[in-house]
Scaffold this active site. Structure first.
Site, PDB file in Angstrom:
ATOM      1  N   ASP A 143      -9.853  -1.161  -7.118  1.00  0.00           N
ATOM      2  CA  ASP A 143      -8.697  -0.658  -7.865  1.00  0.00           C
ATOM      3  C   ASP A 143      -7.433  -1.199  -7.206  1.00  0.00           C
ATOM      4  O   ASP A 143      -6.968  -0.677  -6.186  1.00  0.00           O
ATOM      5  CB  ASP A 143      -8.681   0.868  -7.889  1.00  0.00           C
TER       6      ASP A 143
ATOM      7  N   SER B 220      -2.993   7.860 -11.560  1.00  0.00           N
ATOM      8  CA  SER B 220      -2.283   6.631 -11.877  1.00  0.00           C
ATOM      9  C   SER B 220      -0.775   6.866 -11.764  1.00  0.00           C
ATOM     10  O   SER B 220      -0.299   7.254 -10.704  1.00  0.00           O
ATOM     11  CB  SER B 220      -2.706   6.128 -13.255  1.00  0.00           C
TER      12      SER B 220
ATOM     13  N   HIS C  51     -10.122   1.252 -12.067  1.00  0.00           N
ATOM     14  CA  HIS C  51      -9.083   2.270 -12.243  1.00  0.00           C
ATOM     15  C   HIS C  51      -9.505   3.359 -13.223  1.00  0.00           C
ATOM     16  O   HIS C  51      -8.851   4.401 -13.307  1.00  0.00           O
ATOM     17  CB  HIS C  51      -7.790   1.598 -12.718  1.00  0.00           C
TER      18      HIS C  51
END
Length: 255
Positions: free
Chosen positions: A185, A130, A198
């Site tokens: 995502d 991320s 995610h």
């Protein structure tokens, strides 16, 4: 942009309330400060965690890959080093132009440089999840060619800079990068909209660890070489263990 940041903040609270199931292998026991505090190892793993994750390695993909690498006796020993504390993994930094703070990027660069100077014979692998992927996208391009040559591979989970940087890390060989972007995502499409997809990347850590091990196996023990062919990939979406109610909440984010 304001709505997206609010969505991220709400998501952080929900992810704490309804965490994915993590086994002991994934949580691990490393402090994530092996490079700074420990002895040199044949392999050094540098990782930047996702937003709001605790510690230096986080509590999902980072510890899972670290422990997989440590379990591979053929590597001869692995030092796992997370990026922090200057990298705070705060939510707001996702909205900055580079997808994270300059302090985080500079700290990651310093860790790569420390690995090369303190442990000149170590081979380096790296990763991010991320916001942590943005840390790697920002740090690696500005490293010296000598340090880049010591990096065997980089794994990126839920790459927030995937679209912006064209599925690569600038000024770095594509065949040394493995990008995991689950179907659905949306951060991989250049947005700050976070969906349930995610949170699926723990399922990809075993494959990612094996890929890093293969990259290390193809690199000489004391020196490294770089190349330029492409092997960046996208991962299929995997099933999350969160409730159907949470999934329904996510589906309304883009409305």
């Amino acid at each position: 942009m304001h709505f997206k940041l609010l969505s991220l903040a709400a998501l952080a609270g929900l992810s704490v309330a309804s965490p994915l199931n993590l086994d002991e292998r994934q949580l691990g026991s490393s402090s994530g400060n092996d490079l700074r505090d420990g002895d040199c190892k044949p392999v050094t793993f540098i990782f930047a965690r996702a937003s709001t994750e605790p510690g230096l390695l986080g509590m999902s993909t980072g510890p899972a890959v670290c422990n997989d690498l440590k379990a591979d006796a053929s590597l001869g020993g692995v030092a796992c080093q997370g990026v922090g504390p200057k990298y705070t993994a705060g939510l707001a930094e996702n909205a900055l132009p580079q997808g994270t703070s300059s302090a985080a990027i500079n700290e990651a660069k310093e860790l790569f440089e420390l690995a090369a100077s303190k442990c000149p014979d170590t081979r380096i692998v790296a990763g991010g999840y991320s916001q942590g992927t943005a840390v790697m996208h920002g740090a690696i391009p500005d490293l010296s060619d000598e340090i880049k040559d010591k990096i065997a591979g980089v794994v990126l989970f839920g790459d927030t800079r995937n679209k912006q940087d064209g599925g690569q890390i600038k000024n770095f060989p594509k065949d040394k990068i493995k990008i995991y972007c689950a179907t659905g995502d949306l951060v991989c499409d250049g947005t700050l909209v976070v969906t349930a997809a995610h949170f699926t990347y723990v399922a990809n850590t075993g494959e990612a660890s094996k890929w890093l091990e293969q990259q290390l196996a193809s690199m000489p023990a004391s020196t490294s070489t770089s190349s330029s062919s492409s092997s960046s990939s996208s991962a299929p979406a995997s099933q999350t263990s969160q409730s159907s109610g949470l999934s329904s909440w996510f589906s309304g984010l883009g409305n």
